[in-house]
Design a protein around this motif. Structure first.
Motif, PDB file in Angstrom:
ATOM      1  N   TYR A   1      39.571  38.080  44.751  1.00  0.00           N
ATOM      2  CA  TYR A   1      38.186  38.487  45.297  1.00  0.00           C
ATOM      3  C   TYR A   1      37.478  37.170  45.773  1.00  0.00           C
ATOM      4  O   TYR A   1      36.253  37.656  46.156  1.00  0.00           O
TER       5      TYR A   1
ATOM      6  N   GLY B   1      37.291  50.525  48.433  1.00  0.00           N
ATOM      7  CA  GLY B   1      36.254  50.184  47.361  1.00  0.00           C
ATOM      8  C   GLY B   1      35.905  48.677  47.260  1.00  0.00           C
ATOM      9  O   GLY B   1      35.337  48.070  46.163  1.00  0.00           O
ATOM     10  N   LEU B   2      35.911  48.091  48.499  1.00  0.00           N
ATOM     11  CA  LEU B   2      35.678  46.646  48.550  1.00  0.00           C
ATOM     12  C   LEU B   2      34.040  46.413  48.561  1.00  0.00           C
ATOM     13  O   LEU B   2      33.708  45.415  48.551  1.00  0.00           O
TER      14      LEU B   2
ATOM     15  N   ARG C   1      32.159  47.588  46.388  1.00  0.00           N
ATOM     16  CA  ARG C   1      31.643  47.902  45.059  1.00  0.00           C
ATOM     17  C   ARG C   1      31.283  46.401  44.531  1.00  0.00           C
ATOM     18  O   ARG C   1      31.921  45.401  44.776  1.00  0.00           O
TER      19      ARG C   1
ATOM     20  N   ILE D   1      32.202  43.302  42.033  1.00  0.00           N
ATOM     21  CA  ILE D   1      33.250  42.882  41.416  1.00  0.00           C
ATOM     22  C   ILE D   1      33.672  43.415  40.095  1.00  0.00           C
ATOM     23  O   ILE D   1      34.559  43.759  39.672  1.00  0.00           O
TER      24      ILE D   1
ATOM     25  N   GLN E   1      32.425  46.086  38.569  1.00  0.00           N
ATOM     26  CA  GLN E   1      32.728  47.671  38.389  1.00  0.00           C
ATOM     27  C   GLN E   1      34.178  47.851  39.213  1.00  0.00           C
ATOM     28  O   GLN E   1      34.933  48.484  38.460  1.00  0.00           O
ATOM     29  N   ARG E   2      34.731  46.814  40.167  1.00  0.00           N
ATOM     30  CA  ARG E   2      35.935  46.941  40.653  1.00  0.00           C
ATOM     31  C   ARG E   2      37.054  46.469  39.350  1.00  0.00           C
ATOM     32  O   ARG E   2      37.903  47.102  39.270  1.00  0.00           O
ATOM     33  N   TYR E   3      36.726  45.339  39.019  1.00  0.00           N
ATOM     34  CA  TYR E   3      37.637  45.132  37.754  1.00  0.00           C
ATOM     35  C   TYR E   3      37.716  46.066  36.784  1.00  0.00           C
ATOM     36  O   TYR E   3      38.821  46.195  36.211  1.00  0.00           O
TER      37      TYR E   3
ATOM     38  N   TYR F   1      40.050  48.526  37.808  1.00  0.00           N
ATOM     39  CA  TYR F   1      41.575  48.273  37.899  1.00  0.00           C
ATOM     40  C   TYR F   1      41.868  48.112  36.262  1.00  0.00           C
ATOM     41  O   TYR F   1      43.066  48.636  36.166  1.00  0.00           O
TER      42      TYR F   1
END
Length: 306
Positions: free
Chosen positions: A28, A56-57, A59, A61, A63-65, A68
């Motif tokens: 990312y 979802g890009l 949001r 990083i 929160q994305r992790y 995931y």
């Protein structure tokens, strides 16, 4: 043993978590924009922003992790940006070819490396020893794509003994597995030679020879079992690495495995597929090394679980 196993499992989980963190952060931080690639070069900024939101890009990083990681813990590796299907399904569709290549590659490594290492150790300092070590160094140093192309040119194009690539019967498997075996076999030969020389200098081997036992009996009954211990660890590492996909070999031979899938995902910046492949690779490497550690004491009772 159970306490040792629990400790190793906890260490393995820590390694897997670290792999996901590092891989996620690196992907990312890349300058490439997956939303632009998915939307297309001619897409308007509004379309790109809509795609970015859908993926979802947009949001944070962290929160994305966390999203995931939560999915991984539930067995969900996400969806491919471009193919619009689950990453787990993509990996599963490539699992059988990768497993076939993994087992065949390790088999070639063992068939080439172990006998060569034993012969080199038994003929230490002679022309055979020097020749084997020279060939093993060449196998280790040569790039895999160069070995693959050479095998294709000589055995497939010139002599027409094997297909030029693709996936099918055993004849399609020989050349990519041999490309892996030539490179890995060089390492096995060098490690086997060093291990065998060390074992042959031990007191129990000299005692066996003093009792009048035949040379082959001393080598294969008394020395070989202990000399194979370093090889066990290498097999574990290779099994894990090959199961994660051998990108170069699979690309050269058109082998539809996880390595080829990963390379295609890198070219298109399909982040979920890259993350899934890396996580899958790390999982197999960790499991293979754990299995090797558990097998060690079975081969040598002097090694304890601790």
């Amino acid at each position: 043993m159970m306490a040792y196993l629990a400790q190793r499992v906890l260490q393995s989980l820590g390694v897997l978590w670290a792999v996901t963190v590092i891989t996620f952060a690196l992907l990312y931080l890349l300058p490439a924009d997956p939303a632009r690639l998915v939307a297309g070069r001619s897409a308007t900024p509004e379309v790109v922003e809509r795609v970015r939101h859908e993926l979802g890009l947009d949001r944070p990083i962290l929160q994305r992790y966390l999203g995931y990681l939560g999915g991984v813990l539930q067995g969900d590796l996400g969806r491919s940006y471009l193919q619009k299907i689950q990453v787990s399904e993509l990996l599963a569709s490539r699992l059988v070819p990768t497993l076939e290549l993994t087992l065949a590659g390790v088999l070639f490594e063992l068939l080439l490396g172990i006998p060569a290492g034993i012969l080199a150790a038994l003929r230490r300092g002679g022309w055979l020893d020097q020749g084997i070590m020279l060939l093993s160094f060449a196998g280790v140093a040569a790039p895999q794509f160069a070995l693959g192309l050479l095998l294709l040119y000589v055995l497939a194009y010139k002599l027409a003994l094997f297909p030029l690539g693709g996936y099918g019967g055993w004849e399609h498997l020989v050349l990519p597995a041999l490309a892996l075996g030539l490179a890995g076999g060089g390492w096995y030969a060098r490690i086997m030679r060093s291990s065998m020389l060390e074992v042959l200098s031990q007191d129990y081997v000299r005692t066996a020879r003093a009792k009048g036992l035949a040379g082959p009996v001393v080598v294969y009954k008394h020395a070989l079992r202990n000399a194979l211990l370093p090889i066990v660890a290498m097999i574990g590492t290779d099994l894990g690495t090959f199961m994660g996909g051998v990108v170069v070999v699979e690309s050269v031979f058109g082998w539809p495995g996880i390595g080829q899938l990963t390379w295609q995902a890198i070219q298109t910046v399909d982040i979920p597929v890259i993350l899934g492949a890396v996580t899958f690779t790390a999982l197999f490497i960790v499991l293979a090394n754990l299995l090797a550690d558990l097998v060690y004491p079975l081969l040598d009772p002097r090694v304890q679980y601790r």
